[in-house]
Design an enzyme around this catalytic site. Structure first.
Site, mmCIF file in Angstrom:
data_model
loop_
_atom_site.group_PDB
_atom_site.id
_atom_site.type_symbol
_atom_site.label_atom_id
_atom_site.label_comp_id
_atom_site.label_asym_id
_atom_site.label_seq_id
_atom_site.Cartn_x
_atom_site.Cartn_y
_atom_site.Cartn_z
ATOM 1 C CB CYS A 512 -0.941 0.000 1.204
ATOM 2 S SG CYS A 512 -0.104 0.214 2.786
ATOM 3 C CB ALA A 513 0.260 4.827 0.122
#
Length: 607
Positions: A512-513
């Protein structure tokens, strides 16, 4: 108001493309990589100068000892970020290069650091001048990184290298392959420095500072801070990840101003630079973008509708630490015309008040970088070294934000009350929010608090889609991406019963980020694998920091926040023979909550 929002939404593709620009991303990722250095240096600032608030001043010898670690961490930040920015940009460029002819990121990292030294350091008797190796040299660091990687790209792509016989070991061949691009980049930057000294009379780093001084000054004025932080909130309100556009553009100024304020304070002068990283994190985004710290408390204590009270209670704790998605998407506030004015106005008024405290009342501005999760009022007081005016400022901002938000909260509460009385609910706005943002984290928080998300209170989870530009955790400045509305390969969750069992050691990387949301799915997979005694191991990671560990995995799963990177990521995984899958919002939520569905999804991707 709705027409204005719709007009901006039409231009979303341009802003989303801008937020994914590889040069802006390189700056962002370079800063993220350098964050441990920044936070490490903060310890010594606090030790050295917080006691001043109580009338205690260290002897100069002790102060020098405390400041030495700061000087050789924050004091060489530009040198370090020249390398990390070059490394990040090299990774992006390599995605478009042939798999057998890649740029050596270690070489560009070193070449960029050498280039910055050439541009920013002047010789002294017995050493070199460090003046522009810190925050004052950040813009020059980015210049060195961009020029270096650009030259490497031309040389490597066109085979302008020294090629060794096949009998020579690869590590030795790589050294010779890098000689020409390394030399070309260093000499190009040296030539630039010579030209600057010949025609401007100073080195490049100092020249950049002189040229941009008027811009820095304007950015620190009322008009500048209004435009910067107004855009920050405005973009986010309409579903465009403003921080990905705004933060890289102002990062050099904000961190340089922190250092400038510290130098002024050390000299006994007034620290008057308002545009700092602490301003962004604790004043403008106190409680998250939109200065929403007070909003959950108002929902909880001032609203009459059951739904708003419940959302307020569920949102108080995360918003206090700057994670305000539950209130942004649960109310919702974003894309809600009722909250457009306070969402934009509160951050601007907050920074105006700070500037009045600094310019008129004589408060020293912020001199310390702190973690973004520090609660806003506490961050204000600590970053300003416990000045009593900072305490007054923090309390005043809370009061002002309450006054700004109060009438709009009351209007919205009346609207929700009427919906509760009539039994009719405005699902259109909720669907619009779900279509523009990744609301998975907000949904999880609200559901855990007992809200019936699929019933009459807040039907969000089952309609959750993604839009480009979404932040992974806090919209407070974390500089992170959202994904596009996207479907995973084999998205359907009703998977074939013939899916093969996992019988050999299998490693899954969930990205994910920032490494937070990915942990939800990784944990679900590890739990079900342990229950079923399967040789499956899932690891959570952040996109951009995955490339060195990528060969260790059999499957990569992109969480919704980074699913827009699927095409770029596929180039990397295809080269390594690794499978890749992407997920979308509602699907991802179900996978994190249903271990069997998550396991079936992984089996489907592996098969």
């Amino acid at each position: 108001m709705e027409k204005l929002i719709a007009c901006i939404e039409k231009r979303k593709p341009f802003f989303e493309k801008l937020s994914r620009n590889i040069y802006l991303r390189a700056i962002r990722d370079g800063f993220i990589a350098g964050m441990p250095v920044i936070l490490f240096s903060t310890i010594f600032i606090l030790l050295a100068y917080v006691p001043n608030a109580f009338g205690f001043f260290w002897p100069k010898s002790i102060e020098s000892l405390l400041m030495k670690p700061y000087s050789y961490s924050m004091g060489i930040l530009a040198l370090l970020l020249a390398g990390t920015t070059a490394k990040s940009l090299t990774d992006s460029v390599n995605r478009k290069m042939e798999a057998t002819n890649q740029i050596n990121y270690m070489s560009t990292l070193l070449a960029s650091m050498v280039g910055l030294l050439i541009l920013a350091a002047d010789p002294l008797d017995g050493g070199i001048s460090l003046g522009f190796l810190g925050t004052k040299g950040l813009l020059t660091a980015f210049l060195a990184a961009f020029v270096t990687v650009g030259i490497y790209k031309v040389c490597i792509k066109n085979n302008v290298t020294i090629r060794m016989p096949e009998e020579v070991p690869p590590n030795i061949s790589q050294v010779f392959k890098d000689v020409i691009p390394f030399t070309a980049s260093a000499m190009s930057l040296y030539l630039l420095d010579l030209c600057s000294r010949q025609f401007i009379g100073t080195g490049v780093a100092e020249a950049v500072g002189k040229v941009l001084a008027p811009l820095f000054s304007a950015a620190d004025g009322y008009v500048g801070i209004t435009l910067i932080f107004g855009a920050y909130a405005f973009f986010w309100f309409v579903g465009i990840h403003g921080p990905s556009i705004v933060e890289p553009a102002i990062a050099a100024i904000t961190y340089a101003n922190i250092d400038a304020n510290l130098a002024l304070m050390q000299a006994g002068e007034h620290a008057d630079k308002v545009l700092t990283s602490a301003t962004q994190m604790f004043v403008v985004t106190m409680g998250g973008t939109g200065a929403t710290l007070v909003v959950p408390f108002m929902f909880m204590w001032l609203c009459q509708s059951k739904r708003n009270k419940a959302i307020g209670r569920a949102s108080v704790v995360p918003t206090f630490f700057g994670v305000n998605e539950p209130i942004l998407f649960g109310a919702p506030i974003v894309l809600n015309p009722i909250f457009f004015v306070p969402f934009i106005l509160a951050p601007i008024v907050n920074v105006w008040i700070l500037k009045i405290f600094v310019d008129v009342l004589g408060m020293n501005s912020f001199t310390t970088n702190l973690p973004w999760v520090t609660p806003g009022p506490i961050g204000i007081v600590l970053a300003a070294n416990l000045q009593w005016l900072a305490v007054v400022l923090a309390l005043l901002l809370i009061l002002v934000d309450i006054v700004i938000y109060y009438p709009f909260v009351k209007v919205y509460d009346e609207q929700i009350l009427e919906e509760e009385r009539s039994g009719k609910h405005n699902d259109q706005l909720k669907e619009k929010v779900a279509a523009h943002f990744n609301t998975s984290k907000a949904d999880a928080v609200l559901e855990k608090a007992g809200l019936d998300l699929k019933g009459e209170n807040a039907s969000l989870a089952g309609k959750n889609h993604l839009a480009d530009g979404e932040m992974q955790y806090s919209d407070k400045g974390s500089l992170e991406d959202k994904s596009e509305n996207s479907q995973a390969d084999g998205e359907g969750l009703e998977l074939s019963p013939e899916s093969k069992a996992i019988t050999k050691e299998t490693h899954v990387l969930v990205l994910c980020a920032g490494g937070g949301t990915s942990g939800l799915l990784a944990n679900a997979l590890n739990k079900v694998a342990k229950e079923k005694n399967l040789p499956l191991k899932a690891v959570a990671g952040s996109f951009g920091a995955h490339r060195e560990i990528l060969p260790e995995f059999d499957l990569v799963v992109l969480a919704p926040q980074v699913a827009s990177n699927y095409v770029d990521m596929k180039e990397e995984t295809d080269r390594l023979g690794i499978k890749l899958a992407k997920t979308e919002g509602a699907q991802y939520i179900k996978l994190t909550r249903d271990g069997k569905a998550a396991l079936d999804f992984i089996k489907e991707q592996l098969n």
